[in-house]
Design a protein around this motif. Sequence first.
Motif, PDB file in Angstrom:
ATOM      1  N   UNK A   1      37.617  32.932  21.149  1.00 62.32           N
ATOM      2  CA  UNK A   1      38.022  34.060  21.987  1.00 62.32           C
ATOM      3  C   UNK A   1      36.805  34.800  22.541  1.00 62.32           C
ATOM      4  N   UNK A   2      35.820  35.088  21.669  1.00 60.44           N
ATOM      5  CA  UNK A   2      34.636  35.816  22.108  1.00 60.44           C
ATOM      6  C   UNK A   2      33.817  34.980  23.091  1.00 60.44           C
ATOM      7  N   UNK A   3      33.719  33.672  22.843  1.00 59.72           N
ATOM      8  CA  UNK A   3      32.975  32.804  23.757  1.00 59.72           C
ATOM      9  C   UNK A   3      33.641  32.765  25.131  1.00 59.72           C
ATOM     10  N   UNK A   4      34.973  32.730  25.138  1.00 60.35           N
ATOM     11  CA  UNK A   4      35.706  32.735  26.404  1.00 60.35           C
ATOM     12  C   UNK A   4      35.443  34.025  27.181  1.00 60.35           C
TER      13      UNK A   4
ATOM     14  N   UNK B   1      32.808  35.962  26.957  1.00 60.81           N
ATOM     15  CA  UNK B   1      31.428  35.966  27.450  1.00 60.81           C
ATOM     16  C   UNK B   1      31.275  35.064  28.669  1.00 60.81           C
ATOM     17  N   UNK B   2      31.912  33.893  28.628  1.00 59.13           N
ATOM     18  CA  UNK B   2      31.803  32.962  29.756  1.00 59.13           C
ATOM     19  C   UNK B   2      32.462  33.558  31.001  1.00 59.13           C
ATOM     20  N   UNK B   3      33.616  34.215  30.822  1.00 57.40           N
ATOM     21  CA  UNK B   3      34.265  34.873  31.956  1.00 57.40           C
ATOM     22  C   UNK B   3      33.355  35.949  32.546  1.00 57.40           C
ATOM     23  N   UNK B   4      32.747  36.738  31.665  1.00 59.58           N
ATOM     24  CA  UNK B   4      31.865  37.804  32.138  1.00 59.58           C
ATOM     25  C   UNK B   4      30.658  37.232  32.866  1.00 59.58           C
ATOM     26  N   UNK B   5      30.087  36.150  32.324  1.00 59.59           N
ATOM     27  CA  UNK B   5      28.929  35.528  32.962  1.00 59.59           C
ATOM     28  C   UNK B   5      29.273  34.986  34.333  1.00 59.59           C
ATOM     29  N   UNK B   6      30.536  34.592  34.508  1.00 60.47           N
ATOM     30  CA  UNK B   6      30.966  34.078  35.806  1.00 60.47           C
ATOM     31  C   UNK B   6      31.456  35.141  36.749  1.00 60.47           C
ATOM     32  N   UNK B   7      31.408  36.405  36.305  1.00 60.76           N
ATOM     33  CA  UNK B   7      31.850  37.490  37.175  1.00 60.76           C
ATOM     34  C   UNK B   7      33.349  37.642  37.225  1.00 60.76           C
ATOM     35  N   UNK B   8      34.038  37.319  36.111  1.00 59.89           N
ATOM     36  CA  UNK B   8      35.483  37.505  36.037  1.00 59.89           C
ATOM     37  C   UNK B   8      35.783  38.562  34.987  1.00 59.89           C
ATOM     38  N   UNK B   9      36.874  39.291  35.178  1.00 57.76           N
ATOM     39  CA  UNK B   9      37.339  40.214  34.152  1.00 57.76           C
ATOM     40  C   UNK B   9      37.972  39.397  33.048  1.00 57.76           C
TER      41      UNK B   9
ATOM     42  N   UNK C   1      43.576  32.143  31.585  1.00 56.71           N
ATOM     43  CA  UNK C   1      43.454  32.279  33.035  1.00 56.71           C
ATOM     44  C   UNK C   1      44.448  31.383  33.761  1.00 56.71           C
ATOM     45  N   UNK C   2      44.666  30.167  33.241  1.00 56.51           N
ATOM     46  CA  UNK C   2      45.515  29.207  33.929  1.00 56.51           C
ATOM     47  C   UNK C   2      47.000  29.478  33.731  1.00 56.51           C
ATOM     48  N   UNK C   3      47.320  30.468  32.902  1.00 56.69           N
ATOM     49  CA  UNK C   3      48.715  30.881  32.753  1.00 56.69           C
ATOM     50  C   UNK C   3      49.056  32.075  33.646  1.00 56.69           C
ATOM     51  N   UNK C   4      48.062  32.604  34.347  1.00 55.72           N
ATOM     52  CA  UNK C   4      48.273  33.788  35.185  1.00 55.72           C
ATOM     53  C   UNK C   4      48.906  33.401  36.510  1.00 55.72           C
ATOM     54  N   UNK C   5      49.582  34.364  37.119  1.00 56.94           N
ATOM     55  CA  UNK C   5      50.110  34.164  38.466  1.00 56.94           C
ATOM     56  C   UNK C   5      48.951  34.187  39.461  1.00 56.94           C
ATOM     57  N   UNK C   6      49.235  33.768  40.710  1.00 52.50           N
ATOM     58  CA  UNK C   6      48.196  33.767  41.738  1.00 52.50           C
ATOM     59  C   UNK C   6      47.619  35.169  41.937  1.00 52.50           C
ATOM     60  N   UNK C   7      48.497  36.176  41.959  1.00 47.00           N
ATOM     61  CA  UNK C   7      48.051  37.550  42.172  1.00 47.00           C
ATOM     62  C   UNK C   7      47.183  38.028  41.014  1.00 47.00           C
ATOM     63  N   UNK C   8      47.584  37.733  39.766  1.00 49.60           N
ATOM     64  CA  UNK C   8      46.804  38.156  38.609  1.00 49.60           C
ATOM     65  C   UNK C   8      45.439  37.473  38.582  1.00 49.60           C
ATOM     66  N   UNK C   9      45.407  36.175  38.932  1.00 52.17           N
ATOM     67  CA  UNK C   9      44.140  35.442  38.958  1.00 52.17           C
ATOM     68  C   UNK C   9      43.198  36.038  40.004  1.00 52.17           C
ATOM     69  N   UNK C  10      43.740  36.338  41.185  1.00 48.90           N
ATOM     70  CA  UNK C  10      42.910  36.927  42.238  1.00 48.90           C
ATOM     71  C   UNK C  10      42.417  38.316  41.837  1.00 48.90           C
ATOM     72  N   UNK C  11      43.276  39.092  41.180  1.00 50.47           N
ATOM     73  CA  UNK C  11      42.898  40.446  40.772  1.00 50.47           C
ATOM     74  C   UNK C  11      41.766  40.427  39.745  1.00 50.47           C
ATOM     75  N   UNK C  12      41.771  39.442  38.840  1.00 53.47           N
ATOM     76  CA  UNK C  12      40.718  39.340  37.853  1.00 53.47           C
ATOM     77  C   UNK C  12      39.359  39.030  38.490  1.00 53.47           C
ATOM     78  N   UNK C  13      39.385  38.333  39.611  1.00 55.64           N
ATOM     79  CA  UNK C  13      38.135  37.904  40.224  1.00 55.64           C
ATOM     80  C   UNK C  13      37.635  38.839  41.313  1.00 55.64           C
TER      81      UNK C  13
END
Length: 466
Positions: free
Chosen positions: A270-273, A275-283, A289-301
């Motif tokens: 969980x913590x590694x995930x 950190x990797x999201x943060x390093x990639x500029x994602x919330x 991430x792959x269970x999110x709707x299109x709108x939720x995925x776009x909002x995170x990025x």
Amino acid sequence: MNSAPLIPPAPSPELSREQFCELLRGQLSLALRENNLEQAKSLLLPVQAVDIAEVIGELPEAQQALAFRLLPKDLAIRVYEHLDIDLQQALLREFRSHEIQDILDKMSPDDRARLFDELPAKVVAELLPQLSPQEREATALLLGYAPNTAGRIMTPEYISLRENLTAAEALERVRLLARETETIYYLYVTDQERHLTGTLSLRELVMADPAQRLEEVMSREVVFVSTHTDQEEVAQVIQRYDLLAVPVVDAERRLVGIVTVDDVLDIVEQEATEDIYSLGGLQSGEDDYFDLSFWQAARKRVVWLLILLLTNTFTSTIIAGQEEVLSQVIALAAFIPLLVDSGGNVGSQSSTVVIRGLSTAAVRLKDGLGVLAREAVVGAMLGIMLSLITIGWAYALHRDLLVAVIVGLSLFGISVLSSVSGAGLPFLFRSFGLDPALMAAPFITTIVDVLGVLIYFYVARLILGI
């Protein structure tokens, strides 16, 4: 009616785990479609609980509850603990009241608390009274601690032994409680007030003289965490001391639970995930991430992208203000992308190694100056190598030695600055108590872009005498 062929009960050298689960899912789905429940059950019984959970999770929704109901109660409980939270909640809606009670009551307290964390408060309020008094108390205890702490992820299912017991008496108590505890390889010794005083392995207990008291054979050098210790720190403690479980104590050092290595593996993932999201500029967040709707995925990025878009306007403003230089030597404009991209890459490399070092405690805040000095030297060495190549390339393109020298000197300065900035910013974030992974690579790249363009045009003005 066709009969689904039997498959091996476990992965083999010829069949990977992924292939095995895919084959099992296909055979199980076929048996359920043909309403061959006996065949479906025979496919599941020899299989490990974690593999059954994965297979059921990949079945069509209409078949998931049916497949789960085919499992014997003891196996069903183990499988349920390995299911995704979303599927656990979906199955709860499918079950009758007595089925819910049977499953929830037999779940490990820490797994049950994790499930309740994800459920709406109204649903939890309805489920809690269905638990036995003992399990209700254990669940309420865990839910009373702050999220992401040792108290929230611990299990109260452990074996504690009084220090005045003999080895023979302690061994008999282990036999009585072994079925009710999560692990018996580590035993925890307490005094009359339940204060943790020592630890003992099962091997040490078995090898001890039956008449010896535990206080004579136990180890008093106890590694423990408190109920409010952050879960990431708990994982680091278990990893550092090579433990299968670590005891958890309250403010008065009374033993209240243990955190086992299987829970720690989930935390590390969980913590590694995050950190990797943060390093990639994602919330980062709790959801896949792959269970999110299109709108939720776009909002995170979009949040980071908007920040980067705003900061990149400074680069455009700086370039627009250098028309005098560019109008005299138009060739300089061709090398702007090369310089800013190279600087961003150098900065990203430095930030990545420093962020990882801070996350694993390989480097600490007190090491900051030493790390910055090291990265400055590395950046200078990289700058020299890259600059020599770039000077030759720039001269070959434009046959202008002055332009080639400007580009080479600029790249050297940008490499040093990028390396130091990439290493320094995570330390700055950590000093303010923030996660260094928030200093994401895209953000560092943007900062370096701005500074790199400034260096480039400063060197150009200096050499051209403008």
